[in-house]
Design an enzyme around this catalytic site. Structure first.
Site, PDB file in Angstrom:
ATOM      1  N   HIS A  70      -3.191   4.217  -2.685  1.00 37.16           N
ATOM      2  CA  HIS A  70      -4.196   3.436  -1.957  1.00 37.16           C
ATOM      3  C   HIS A  70      -4.776   4.252  -0.806  1.00 37.16           C
ATOM      4  CE1 HIS A  70      -1.483   0.146  -3.551  1.00 37.16           C
ATOM      5  NE2 HIS A  70      -2.661  -0.211  -4.029  1.00 37.16           N
ATOM      6  N   LYS A 112      -5.049   6.235 -11.934  1.00 39.17           N
ATOM      7  CA  LYS A 112      -3.770   5.880 -12.549  1.00 39.17           C
ATOM      8  C   LYS A 112      -3.933   4.655 -13.445  1.00 39.17           C
ATOM      9  CE  LYS A 112       0.763   4.354 -12.119  1.00 39.17           C
ATOM     10  NZ  LYS A 112       0.589   2.901 -12.047  1.00 39.17           N
ATOM     11  N   LEU A 134       0.821  -1.213   0.000  1.00 41.85           N
ATOM     12  CA  LEU A 134       0.000   0.000   0.000  1.00 41.85           C
ATOM     13  C   LEU A 134       0.854   1.262   0.000  1.00 41.85           C
ATOM     14  CD1 LEU A 134      -2.789  -1.082   2.516  1.00 41.85           C
ATOM     15  CD2 LEU A 134      -2.736  -1.327   0.026  1.00 41.85           C
TER      16      LEU A 134
HETATM   17  O1  PAF Z   1      -5.503  -2.328  -9.158  1.00 36.73           O
HETATM   18  C1  PAF Z   1      -5.210  -3.360  -8.499  1.00 36.73           C
HETATM   19  O2  PAF Z   1      -4.493  -3.306  -7.487  1.00 36.73           O
HETATM   20  C2  PAF Z   1      -5.735  -4.709  -8.957  1.00 36.73           C
HETATM   21  O3  PAF Z   1      -5.771  -4.786 -10.333  1.00 36.73           O
HETATM   22  C3  PAF Z   1      -7.083  -5.052  -8.335  1.00 36.73           C
HETATM   23  C4  PAF Z   1      -8.162  -4.085  -8.788  1.00 36.73           C
HETATM   24  C5  PAF Z   1      -6.988  -5.037  -6.823  1.00 36.73           C
HETATM   25  C6  PAF Z   1      -7.508  -6.457  -8.773  1.00 36.73           C
HETATM   26  O4  PAF Z   1      -6.593  -7.411  -8.355  1.00 36.73           O
END
Ligand code: PAF
Length: 293
Positions: free
Chosen positions: A36, A148, A32
């Site tokens: 995120h 992004k 993360l």
């Molecule tokens: O964007 C991401 O991190 C991944 O593609 C997701 C949406 C969690 C699916 O695994």
């Protein structure tokens, strides 16, 4: 609370639903970062119960891609989720998500063909399948994704529309380092020298935008400007630099309306993508925009 089983998660969520709570959801692959964090903060404002999933989905990595070395730091990620006031962190293992070899898939035609679809066959099928599974497990009211990964966001929006998932999608803007590099879990792979060069990715998009601001409306001229900027800054492995309609990724000759200027490049073994979404009128300023809201 941290939950690894689908049955346990469903049990907890059904109690919240029975109490009239809405669920907001941020699916992630962990590692993360501030992108995120932005998604999680937005999700927190749009539901009563905030749920983050952390799962490195093998189905969206192609042969020879970085599945094995994808950064994993589950304990630190769970701790960050706790600090960001997440109510539930879902951390399933592979045997929970794919107990037998997967033989049922969700695919979106058309939108998955251009841009990353050309260089990563099967990638979007893996994304839509895992996101559909997660939506079926969580049944969120709201789900937040990052702009992004613009093509991913459009593909998921199409899946939600065409398959009638009862979820509202919200986008988080792209979060950037001080020099403009879009934050990404894959930035960790860059050597010092590569990290220095990586700033040119966002600069190249801004160079394209500046050309539009001078009145240029020929898509090829704009993408050539982006490519030239990348090459001049030592980035010579360019997978694509394209200017497309932001709604459906269709080709444009004359640039007009809401458009996406997107690039994918490689620095050593590391693949980086970035984009800017712009509203372009016949004359006047060229503004940055959200892909959808
Ligand atoms: O964007 C991401 O991190 C991944 O593609 C997701 C949406 C969690 C699916 O695994």
């Amino acid at each position: 609370v941290r939950v690894a089983s689908i049955a346990d998660l469903r049990g907890i969520l059904s109690q919240h639903r029975a109490a009239g709570k809405t669920i907001s959801f941020v699916p992630t692959m962990g590692a993360l970062h501030d992108g995120h964090r932005s998604c999680i903060e937005i999700a927190g404002k749009h539901g009563d119960i905030l749920l983050v999933s952390i799962y490195v989905n093998p189905a969206q990595f192609g042969p020879g891609e970085d599945y094995e070395k994808y950064p994993r730091n589950l304990e630190a990620d769970v701790e960050l989720c706790r600090r960001l006031s997440c109510d539930i962190v879902f951390t399933p293992e592979d045997r929970e998500m794919y107990p037998v070899p997967q033989n049922a898939w969700v695919t979106v035609d058309g939108l998955t063909q251009p841009l990353c679809g050309r260089n990563r066959p099967g990638h979007f099928r893996g994304v839509t399948t895992v996101v559909a599974k997660l939506f079926n497990i969580v049944n969120p009211d709201v789900a937040v994704f990052g702009q992004k990964d613009a093509q991913q966001a459009l593909v998921i929006r199409e899946m939600v529309r065409r398959l009638d998932f009862p979820v509202r999608l919200i986008l988080s803007p792209t979060i950037r380092e001080a020099d403009g590099l879009a934050v990404s879990s894959r930035n960790k792979y860059l050597s010092g020298a590569e990290r220095g060069k990586a700033a040119a990715v966002h600069q190249s998009l801004q160079a394209g935008r500046k050309l539009l601001e001078t009145g240029e409306r020929d898509a090829v001229a704009v993408t050539r400007c982006v490519t030239d900027h990348l090459l001049a800054n030592g980035i010579d492995h360019i997978e694509y630099a394209e200017l497309l309609a932001a709604d459906d990724l269709s080709q444009l000759n004359q640039v007009r309306g809401k458009v996406i200027l997107a690039v994918a490049i490689k620095l050593g073994k590391t693949r980086l993508i970035d984009n800017i979404v712009l509203t372009v009128e016949d004359a006047g300023p060229v503004e940055e925009a959200m892909l959808f809201s």
